[in-house]
Design an enzyme around this catalytic site. Structure first.
Site, short mmCIF file in Angstrom:
data_model
loop_
_atom_site.label_atom_id
_atom_site.label_comp_id
_atom_site.label_asym_id
_atom_site.label_seq_id
_atom_site.Cartn_x
_atom_site.Cartn_y
_atom_site.Cartn_z
N GLU A 1 0.84 -1.20 0.00
CA GLU A 1 0.00 0.00 0.00
C GLU A 1 0.87 1.26 0.00
O GLU A 1 1.88 1.34 0.71
CB GLU A 1 -0.88 -0.05 1.25
CG GLU A 1 -1.86 1.08 1.41
CD GLU A 1 -2.74 0.91 2.64
OE1 GLU A 1 -3.60 1.77 2.87
OE2 GLU A 1 -2.57 -0.09 3.38
N LYS B 1 -9.29 2.92 -2.31
CA LYS B 1 -9.62 2.20 -1.08
C LYS B 1 -10.99 2.63 -0.55
O LYS B 1 -11.23 3.81 -0.33
CB LYS B 1 -8.54 2.46 -0.04
CG LYS B 1 -8.64 1.63 1.23
CD LYS B 1 -7.41 1.86 2.11
CE LYS B 1 -7.42 0.96 3.33
NZ LYS B 1 -6.20 1.13 4.16
N CYS C 1 -5.62 -3.40 1.66
CA CYS C 1 -5.43 -3.62 3.10
C CYS C 1 -6.74 -3.91 3.84
O CYS C 1 -7.29 -5.00 3.73
CB CYS C 1 -4.70 -2.42 3.69
SG CYS C 1 -4.00 -2.73 5.34
#
Length: 264
Positions: free
Chosen positions: A45, A114, A148
């Protein structure tokens, strides 16, 4: 059936330092991945900037077609390796925690923002993405993208499985003490949804954050063909759609679902 060799980069490459240094580290990782026969490199990330940017997030953000994106395209085409990388993406007044998949010819194949932001730090500096399902076909494999914390929600991975994702690439910045995520949760997500998960984490300390490492490639039969330790590492493993098809036949979770029972 298709076999795709995948490399996962774990390490501090991409720390809070000038982007030129991170691009040089990415170039080296792409070179090593190509030498190992990999056709896809998955990085952690925010790999182009580092995670612990503090109030520098907005200043480090670039547009989707900015200079860093063009540099990564050059790295991918130079080494003949597709790359999944992350960076803060600016779009008007919003900044997103974004990842992109660049093909072996340098063309951008997919871009994802995200959707599930973790903790006060991320919520203070980023806008959550509004589109969950982002996929692209790479070398005969349907690749999906998450970042994530996204993978820790069962709904996100199940949505990908139902949409045909075969390999889920998950750039990650998981911190200690949450080893349960790479050790238990990621392999479980892979098995219950019958797909591969490439989970590429950061390692070591960066600012106030202590990253857990333990990157892995989890397979749909419940095994983990590749697992990193706590330090810098480049994992290389195979994604085999034949093995995936056999596992789905033996473990028919997706076809045995009864969605009519699952409504709220």
């Amino acid at each position: 059936m298709t076999s795709l060799r995948v490399a996962l980069l774990q390490g501090p490459a991409g720390g809070p330092r000038p982007v030129d240094g991170n691009l040089a580290a990415l170039d080296d990782a792409a070179r090593r991945s190509a030498a190992a026969g990999a056709r896809l490199l998955v990085t952690p990330e925010l790999s182009l900037t580092g995670y612990a940017l503090g109030d520098g997030v907005a200043g480090a953000a670039e547009t989707a077609d900015g200079p860093s994106a063009r540099a990564v395209a050059g790295i991918a085409s130079r080494h003949g390796v597709a790359i999944v990388y992350g960076h803060p993406e600016r779009d008007a007044d919003a900044v997103y925690n974004s990842v992109a998949l660049v093909g072996r010819d340098g063309r951008t194949l997919a871009r994802y923002r995200k959707t599930h932001l973790y903790g006060g730090y991320e919520r203070a500096h980023y806008t959550p993405g509004g589109r969950l399902l982002v996929q692209a076909d790479l070398e005969g494999v349907r690749v999906g993208l998450l970042v994530c914390y996204d993978v820790e929600f069962p709904e996100t991975v199940r949505a990908h499985a139902l949409a045909g994702t075969e390999l889920l690439a998950v750039p990650t910045a998981l911190m200690r003490p949450y080893d349960i995520v790479p050790r238990t949760l990621v392999p479980a997500r892979s098995f219950e949804n019958q797909l591969y998960v490439a989970y590429a984490n950061r390692a070591g300390r960066e600012g106030e954050f202590d990253f857990a490492g333990l990157s892995c490639l989890a397979a749909p039969d419940g095994s983990v063909p590749a697992r990193a330790g706590r330090g810098e590492e480049l994992l290389v493993a195979e994604v085999d759609t034949g093995r995936l098809a056999a596992s789905r036949e033996q473990n028919p979770y997706l076809t045995d679902r009864r969605p009519g029972l699952y409504a709220a």
